[in-house]
Design an enzyme around this catalytic site. Sequence first.
Site: not given
Ligand code: GLY
Length: 381
Positions: A229, A259, A281, A283
Amino acid sequence: MPEKSNRNMNRRELLGAAATVAAVGAVASTAKAQAPSIMSSYKPLVVGAHNGNRLKNEDGETGVQIAYRMITAGDDVLDATIHCNNLPEISEEDTSVGYGGLPDANGDVTLDACCMHGPLKRAGGVAYIQGVRTPSWVAKDVMMKTNHHLLAGQGATDFAREHGHKIEGDLNSATSFNRYLEWKKRVEEEGDNRTFAELDLDFIEKKGLDVTYQMAHEGRIDIEHIHGTINTNAINHKGEICGNTTTSGRGFKVPGRVGDSPILGAGLYVDNDIGAAGSTGLGEMNLYHLCSFLIVEKMRDGMHPKDAGMYALNRVKDFCVGNERYMNEKGEIRFNLQFYVLDKKSQYAGVAMRGGEGRFFAVCDDNGPRHELMDSIYMND
Ligand code: GLY
């Protein structure tokens, strides 16, 4: 908010068929022409995920450098953070966001994004949107042009089309699709060579995750891109704080999965009186605690960004301890979760569940663009 003329030009370039990293460079250099002198009472600063300081535009500027130049030239702070994030969004080199992001288990690239404008006290997001390379700009259009915060799925894509965003049939790059084909082949092999149509979703998700990590350990997928991300936050001379988070979500996720990135308080939170926090990370673990909101609230109580970020990570850790799904053989949390935090005094931090060598976040201030090492609870092996 009045639209600036250079902002409109940026948008057209980004939405054009030839939107490339070079286009962002052209956009960014437009801002150079109009640098006003601004009395400084707050220290301008850009803080975010490491991929904000990796790719470069045609002028050799990284994302955080573009954002810093824009905020010190008087451009809107949210636009600056979005321009930073556009570099990985439109480049196939970054398989964690936008065009060329790792697809879901069906091979479809689906994107989530969120933005928050501190001075305006407004936010917008899109979830499970398909076909738009720069969902960050769609999130801003949701913020500015609707009374809603979050549009999802086909409705988000239709909204983007109606507002002039280019819609493409498939956002896979050759790289992301080849990685998908390799992943699918391995999952089918794990399933005694049954095809995906013959395998149930639970099997695909369970074995698929093992295969994803196997491919990462072999260096076929950037481990940082599994939940990759980009989040970028910034403050300007006037103390205006904004942030933007954008992602293709977990690589090879269950179709339909959304997420933390588009969820206010999880993937991003901004309070113009206090500061900003955003996440990359795993989510799912962030969503349990709405950590970006939690971090901003801890800073409201007087914590330094680093302490507030570590507080949130420890909340996640305490929640997970004892659940073997989240632990490694050493009894440590095995997943990564990172936060990028700044406050109204331009103090900042990048914190991670798992850090160590090579685990950086991106910063740009009057000392220039750079990577700094994340503070962390655990060190990577
Ligand atoms: N942090 C991005 C996700 O888990 O979608």
